[in-house]
Design an enzyme around this catalytic site. Structure first.
Site, PDB file in Angstrom:
ATOM      1  N   TRP A   1       0.843  -1.206   0.000  1.00  0.00           N
ATOM      2  CA  TRP A   1       0.000   0.000   0.000  1.00  0.00           C
ATOM      3  C   TRP A   1       0.873   1.249   0.000  1.00  0.00           C
ATOM      4  CZ3 TRP A   1      -0.399   4.151   3.293  1.00  0.00           C
ATOM      5  CH2 TRP A   1      -1.539   4.969   3.163  1.00  0.00           C
ATOM      6  N   HIS A   2       2.029   1.145   0.687  1.00  0.00           N
ATOM      7  CA  HIS A   2       2.892   2.307   0.812  1.00  0.00           C
ATOM      8  C   HIS A   2       3.615   2.658  -0.478  1.00  0.00           C
ATOM      9  CE1 HIS A   2       2.263   1.692   5.123  1.00  0.00           C
ATOM     10  NE2 HIS A   2       2.612   2.952   5.255  1.00  0.00           N
ATOM     11  N   GLY A   3       3.784   1.685  -1.328  1.00  0.00           N
ATOM     12  CA  GLY A   3       4.454   2.043  -2.569  1.00  0.00           C
ATOM     13  C   GLY A   3       4.779   0.867  -3.441  1.00  0.00           C
TER      14      GLY A   3
ATOM     15  N   PHE B   1       2.193   8.280  -1.314  1.00  0.00           N
ATOM     16  CA  PHE B   1       1.441   7.035  -1.276  1.00  0.00           C
ATOM     17  C   PHE B   1       0.015   7.259  -1.793  1.00  0.00           C
ATOM     18  CE2 PHE B   1       5.146   5.870   0.493  1.00  0.00           C
ATOM     19  CZ  PHE B   1       5.355   6.137   1.826  1.00  0.00           C
TER      20      PHE B   1
END
Lengths: 479, 292
Positions: free
Chosen positions: A325-327, A479
């Site tokens: 999800w963060h990247g 993000f």
């Protein structure tokens, strides 16, 4: 526009005055203004991506109504899957399309010509990971009968696009935030003052602490070969403080801003670096995201009510996806997996009995030891989070744990480094004093004489003006 | 009523903040930057060429003066105007002619010095936009010591640092942007202030490395600088002199900065020239000797 920019400093008072003086006659007018100003706020980044929010808003509004109106469970599921597919489809396309293509090329270099032809030059829309999760939680909660779908399209649009939390959270639940858009807000003096206090603290964390730490964190992460192990340890320490102050500072400003308009947003950080264990850390860090994954992924997978192997599987799935999800980078996936590994011991009864039973660990020194150990483990995981790629992360770790690990960092001889460490110490003391509150200075100074209170607030403002670091983008915007 | 009370509290807080900031700024700047005597002090202004290219210790010993510098990396024209305003009358000053500063984009100029309303006003009068003036104001809300008695010199290395390469500079120098001339006009305003204060001024036109010096010759940048130099010299009756540095030694750290050896040679030569200067206005062009 950034929260700590001149443009926002002009935007916010204008919207505030319009909201309470001009558009205050009804819920509809209040929500209307919020939608217009939120779209303006988002469009300031890139107006072309407004269509994505509008698409997400319209589709989930309609799909939620369909879920509620459908009589059979099958059709409810179909509409739910449509919502999930659309929201995740948008997210995956904009965030992960090129990542997957590049990963395939790494595994099968022969496909590079075909794949690079098809790779899209996609810009990541700001906040996409946040608002897609927010609208997804709405349709899922409607499906689960936790909330009735709203027929008030304007209120729903305002809920999705609400500018204080649109681009970097907190990721709000419809059950908590949406009802607030269906009642008229009246100005609450104490709430507004409290909001301003939280904004001030958020700005201090972001501009004085995070932006100053960023300079040294960047320096060390970009040139690890030039520095000793102890300096690299200092570098990752600066990054740990940077990411916490950057993100929690943003959340503070978002929550404080929302309070100015009469809204309550959820707490997103609860002093995570004082945690005494990894599970505790994850109950305190980015609470809106971790609870989202708990409620919409971990629990549906069976949570902790399944066999040990499945619990382990669930933990790895949740943390890996949380990393993703963060990247779109393998470093974030590694970061997620590492945190899953850290989490595993807490599943063991023996392990838990040892910690709860240990006399030493119940003493203040023992608690401090636990907090420092937890912080150290988290610090190591941040190396993966920050590094450009996996090999640089391992290079950093390898260099850090060299024979110079225990030497005095040479950077401590620089006056500016000492200045930043002084502010970090001051900050940590204030955070420790206020650790049982929603934010550190929530009640700090409230019992003081007015003169001392005013001096305190002026000191924070002057510190922000005089000692701010070079302006950096909020980390979580990427993000 | 409560909303009005809230707004009035905010407004009072902000007014109080402006007053306190102004008072603190003014008083701390005064404390940090007031110089009591001028006769035994040499003031220096410039960008990184001056910051890295002058050995202050040698100047101090050779001229028997206290040497105070406000040279900084990337120093902008606002910085220079503030310097001109700050320097006491009848002072000895060295000004590094900021060729690179003129061509540098305004947004990357290092205009961090101290807050000066008159300097900001001058910038605005010379077509700096309100946004640019606002950005410079925000950069200077914090009081700081304007002068320092320390500088850093680049070490002598076996190989020249050629980043960015000559080609990049020459490409940039082919055509000068509009703000180039506006910055020159402001530089001229600063010179006027110093002359009005009866300051004894030594201008130094720092050298480029001989490779860049040669390549730069046919560019608009070179012509514009030469034109400005001649105009200024003639307007203010400045004595022009050229100092040739030998090219057989490695005197440059990179294409635009002297290294320690070059800085030491320059300081020693400067001392001789400044001691012999009877007029009190000198323009020294430093170049590498092409014939050797």
């Amino acid at each position: 526009m950034l929260f700590n920019s001149f443009e926002f400093a002009v935007f916010l008072p204008i919207v505030f005055l319009l909201y309470w003086y001009v558009f205050n006659s009804s819920i509809t007018s209040q929500n209307f203004l919020l939608v217009i100003s939120s779209y303006f706020f988002y469009g300031w980044w890139d107006w072309k991506f407004l269509f994505l929010i509008i698409l997400s808003t319209v589709s989930d509004y309609l799909l939620a109504l369909q879920i509620n109106n459908s009589s059979s469970k099958t059709s409810k599921k179909i509409f739910l899957y449509l919502s999930v597919g659309l929201n995740l489809g948008i997210l995956i396309t904009f965030k992960y399309f090129n990542f997957f293509l590049n990963s395939i090329i790494t595994i099968k270099p022969g496909l590079s010509e075909i794949i690079s032809f098809n790779a899209l030059n996609i810009i990541l829309p700001v906040g996409i990971s946040f608002y897609t999760f927010q609208t997804l939680s709405y349709t899922i909660d409607v499906y689960r009968n936790k909330i009735k779908p709203t027929k008030n399209f304007l209120a729903f649009t305002a809920f999705v696009s609400f500018f204080p939390q649109l681009v970097a959270g907190p990721i709000e639940r419809a059950t908590h935030l949406l009802p607030q858009f269906t009642v008229k807000r009246n100005f609450n003096y104490e709430k507004a003052i409290d909001g301003l206090r939280q904004i001030l603290w958020g700005l201090f964390k972001k501009m004085v602490i995070a932006d100053n730490c960023a300079y040294y964190a960047n320096l060390l992460f970009e040139n690890p070969d030039h520095y000793s192990g102890s300096n690299l340890l200092l570098g990752v320490f600066f990054f740990s403080i940077q990411i916490y102050c950057d993100f929690s500072g943003y959340s503070d400003i978002a929550i404080g801003t929302a309070r100015l308009f009469g809204f309550d947003l959820m707490q997103n950080f609860a002093f995570p670096y004082f945690s005494k264990s990894i599970p505790e850390f994850w109950r305190r860090w980015h609470i809106s995201l971790s609870t989202w994954f708990r409620d919409y992924l971990y629990i549906p997978l069976g949570g902790s009510k399944v066999s040990k192997i499945k619990i382990v599987r669930n933990i790895f799935i949740v943390f890996t996806l949380s990393g993703m999800w963060h990247g779109a980078n393998w470093t974030f996936i590694c970061w997620g997996i590492l945190n899953a590994i850290y989490f595993l011991p807490s599943l063991s009864k023996k392990f838990n009995n040892f910690f709860h039973g240990s006399i030493f660990l119940r003493t203040n020194i023992g608690k401090a030891f636990m907090s420092l150990s937890t912080f150290f483990l988290i610090l190591i995981s941040w190396i993966f989070f920050r590094a450009e790629n996996i090999s640089r992360a391992f290079q950093y770790i390898h260099k850090m744990f060299s024979e110079e690990f225990f030497s005095l960092p040479s950077m401590l001889y620089e006056l500016n480094v000492l200045k930043v460490l002084f502010f970090i110490s001051l900050f940590l003391i204030i955070e420790w004093i206020g650790r049982k509150k929603l934010y550190a200075i929530e009640t700090l100074g409230k019992s003081w004489k007015k003169t001392y209170r005013i001096i305190f607030y002026y000191s924070i403002v002057i510190a922000i003006i005089w000692f701010q670091g070079k302006q950096q983008h909020f980390i979580y915007f990427q993000f | 009523m409560k909303l009005r009370r809230f707004l009035s509290k905010i407004i009072l807080f902000l007014i109080g903040l402006i007053i306190i900031l102004f008072l603190l700024n003014y008083s701390i700047n005064k404390f940090l930057n007031t110089t009591k005597s001028t006769s035994g002090v040499l003031y220096i202004w410039g960008d990184s060429q001056a910051y890295q290219g002058l050995n202050l210790t040698i100047l101090r010993q050779g001229l028997n003066k206290i040497v105070k510098t406000s040279a900084e990396h990337g120093a902008g024209i606002y910085n220079f105007i503030v310097f001109a305003n700050q320097v006491p009358p009848n002072s000895n000053v060295i000004i590094a002619y900021p060729r690179l500063s003129f061509i540098r984009r305004k947004s990357v100029d290092n205009n961090k010095s101290i807050l000066s309303i008159s300097a900001l006003k001058l910038l605005y009068q010379h077509n700096y936009s309100l946004k640019e003036v606002k950005n410079i104001t925000l950069m200077n809300l914090r009081p700081r010591p304007f002068y320092s008695e320390k500088t850093m010199l680049y070490p002598q290395k076996d190989t020249l640092n050629v980043s960015p390469p000559v080609k990049r500079y020459v490409k940039r120098f082919q055509k000068v942007p509009n703000y180039f001339y506006k910055k020159q006009a402001l530089f001229n305003e600063g010179i006027k202030i110093l002359i009005k204060k009866n300051c004894k001024i030594t201008f130094i036109d720092f050298p480029f490395h001989q490779r860049l010096q040669h390549a730069e010759k046919m560019t608009e940048f070179s012509r514009a600088n030469e034109k400005f130099t001649m105009k200024t010299i003639s307007k203010y009756s400045i004595d022009l002199d050229t100092l040739y540095l030998p090219i057989k030694d490695h005197l440059m750290y990179d294409l635009t900065h002297l290294n320690e050896t070059g800085a030491n040679i320059l300081a020693n030569d400067l001392i001789k020239m400044m001691k012999n200067d009877k007029i009190g206005r000198k323009w020294i062009v430093i170049r590498f000797s092409e014939s050797k």
